[in-house]
Design a protein around this motif. Structure first.
Motif, PDB file in Angstrom:
ATOM      1  N   ALA A 278      32.874 -47.157  -0.529  1.00  0.00           N
ATOM      2  CA  ALA A 278      33.398 -48.429  -0.047  1.00  0.00           C
ATOM      3  C   ALA A 278      34.782 -48.139   0.524  1.00  0.00           C
ATOM      4  CB  ALA A 278      33.496 -49.451  -1.166  1.00  0.00           C
ATOM      5  N   ILE A 279      35.120 -48.814   1.604  1.00  0.00           N
ATOM      6  CA  ILE A 279      36.430 -48.652   2.237  1.00  0.00           C
ATOM      7  C   ILE A 279      37.218 -49.934   2.017  1.00  0.00           C
ATOM      8  CG2 ILE A 279      37.647 -48.314   4.424  1.00  0.00           C
ATOM      9  CD1 ILE A 279      35.190 -46.744   5.412  1.00  0.00           C
ATOM     10  N   VAL A 280      38.434 -49.785   1.455  1.00  0.00           N
ATOM     11  CA  VAL A 280      39.286 -50.940   1.173  1.00  0.00           C
ATOM     12  C   VAL A 280      40.576 -50.765   1.962  1.00  0.00           C
ATOM     13  CG1 VAL A 280      40.326 -52.360  -0.627  1.00  0.00           C
ATOM     14  CG2 VAL A 280      38.314 -50.970  -1.151  1.00  0.00           C
TER      15      VAL A 280
ATOM     16  N   VAL B 107      35.601 -44.914  -3.850  1.00  0.00           N
ATOM     17  CA  VAL B 107      36.337 -45.952  -3.128  1.00  0.00           C
ATOM     18  C   VAL B 107      37.477 -45.297  -2.357  1.00  0.00           C
ATOM     19  CG1 VAL B 107      37.866 -47.943  -3.350  1.00  0.00           C
ATOM     20  CG2 VAL B 107      35.773 -47.835  -4.701  1.00  0.00           C
ATOM     21  N   LEU B 108      37.464 -45.479  -1.063  1.00  0.00           N
ATOM     22  CA  LEU B 108      38.551 -45.016  -0.203  1.00  0.00           C
ATOM     23  C   LEU B 108      39.552 -46.161  -0.134  1.00  0.00           C
ATOM     24  CD1 LEU B 108      39.084 -42.413   1.361  1.00  0.00           C
ATOM     25  CD2 LEU B 108      38.047 -43.464   3.356  1.00  0.00           C
TER      26      LEU B 108
ATOM     27  N   ALA C  20      38.249 -33.553   1.280  1.00  0.00           N
ATOM     28  CA  ALA C  20      38.640 -34.326   0.102  1.00  0.00           C
ATOM     29  C   ALA C  20      37.426 -34.982  -0.546  1.00  0.00           C
ATOM     30  CB  ALA C  20      39.668 -35.383   0.487  1.00  0.00           C
ATOM     31  N   LEU C  21      36.561 -35.580   0.255  1.00  0.00           N
ATOM     32  CA  LEU C  21      35.359 -36.223  -0.281  1.00  0.00           C
ATOM     33  C   LEU C  21      34.461 -35.209  -0.986  1.00  0.00           C
ATOM     34  CD1 LEU C  21      34.462 -38.617   2.689  1.00  0.00           C
ATOM     35  CD2 LEU C  21      35.418 -39.278   0.471  1.00  0.00           C
TER      36      LEU C  21
ATOM     37  N   VAL D 242      33.726 -44.866 -11.116  1.00  0.00           N
ATOM     38  CA  VAL D 242      34.005 -44.974  -9.685  1.00  0.00           C
ATOM     39  C   VAL D 242      35.241 -44.137  -9.364  1.00  0.00           C
ATOM     40  CG1 VAL D 242      34.626 -46.520  -7.796  1.00  0.00           C
ATOM     41  CG2 VAL D 242      33.006 -47.285  -9.548  1.00  0.00           C
ATOM     42  N   ARG D 243      35.081 -43.194  -8.458  1.00  0.00           N
ATOM     43  CA  ARG D 243      36.182 -42.290  -8.139  1.00  0.00           C
ATOM     44  C   ARG D 243      36.994 -42.832  -6.964  1.00  0.00           C
ATOM     45  NH1 ARG D 243      31.800 -37.617  -8.178  1.00  0.00           N
ATOM     46  NH2 ARG D 243      30.618 -39.506  -7.736  1.00  0.00           N
ATOM     47  N   VAL D 244      38.303 -42.855  -7.135  1.00  0.00           N
ATOM     48  CA  VAL D 244      39.202 -43.414  -6.126  1.00  0.00           C
ATOM     49  C   VAL D 244      39.886 -42.300  -5.347  1.00  0.00           C
ATOM     50  CG1 VAL D 244      41.326 -44.726  -5.758  1.00  0.00           C
ATOM     51  CG2 VAL D 244      39.625 -45.535  -7.418  1.00  0.00           C
TER      52      VAL D 244
END
Length: 215
Positions: A6-8, A53-54, A116-117, A78-80
């Protein structure tokens, strides 16, 4: 199976560009884009839970610090990955303390985002090569010796580390410790040398991993 994201980010153009880039990666799928932490929470409460979560930092309603901390406390699986224009040490430290697994600047190259991902999926975290190397070297303190003792840290240096793992500036740390900024500079140089790091962020990562500070 693809890793879901998910992109925030409150900059919708940036979010769309990121989404388009990530969708080109074979192993990743963007579930949705939202403009702040509150919208992310609403999606998660509807069971739309991404694996990564990006996360931007500066956003209206619920910023990156609050969002990362909420995820840490409620959905630690959930990894940030923080992605921000903000390169201040205090912000990086704050996001790491709140559970972020990595921190990227928005000016990074596309291959760095992919790197990074991949690192977060494979290792659970992403830091620079230098910081990761220093972290690994410091993960195994001498047997039957506390991490602080094995690093040769004295009480004042441990106090400095505690304050430096907060969002305080060095001037504010000097005020808390009732010493001059020059003295704090001396503590910083000594701690960096003993820990084998070159930045405040590197110091915080090592301190957290060695449990020198309480999270």
């Amino acid at each position: 199976m693809k890793t879901t994201l998910a992109i925030v980010d409150d900059h919708e153009l940036m979010a769309k560009a990121l989404s388009g880039l990530i969708q080109k990666y074979e192993d990743y799928d963007v579930m949705y884009e939202v403009t702040n932490g509150r919208e992310l929470l609403n999606r998660i409460k509807l069971k739309m839970i991404p694996e990564i979560v990006l996360l931007d930092i500066s956003m209206p309603e619920m910023d990156g610090f609050e969002t990362a901390l909420w995820l840490k406390n409620n959905h630690p699986e959930v990894r940030v990955l923080a992605l921000s224009m903000n390169d201040k040490e205090e912000s990086i430290v704050g996001m790491l303390r709140n559970g972020a697994r990595g921190y990227l600047l928005k000016g990074c190259k596309p291959f760095e985002l992919k790197q990074a991902l991949d690192a977060i999926v494979q290792k659970g975290y992403y830091y620079t090569e230098f910081v990761t190397g220093q972290l690994i070297k410091n993960l195994n303190p001498e047997q039957n010796s506390s991490p602080a003792a094995s690093l040769g840290l004295n009480d004042r240096e441990m106090e400095f580390i505690k304050w430096a793992c907060s969002e305080l500036t060095y001037q504010e740390i000097a005020d808390k410790m009732c010493v001059s900024p020059r003295t704090v500079d001396g503590y910083r140089e000594a701690v960096f040398q003993k820990m084998g790091v070159k930045s405040r962020v590197g110091m915080v990562i090592v301190a957290i991993r060695l449990k020198l500070v309480d999270m």
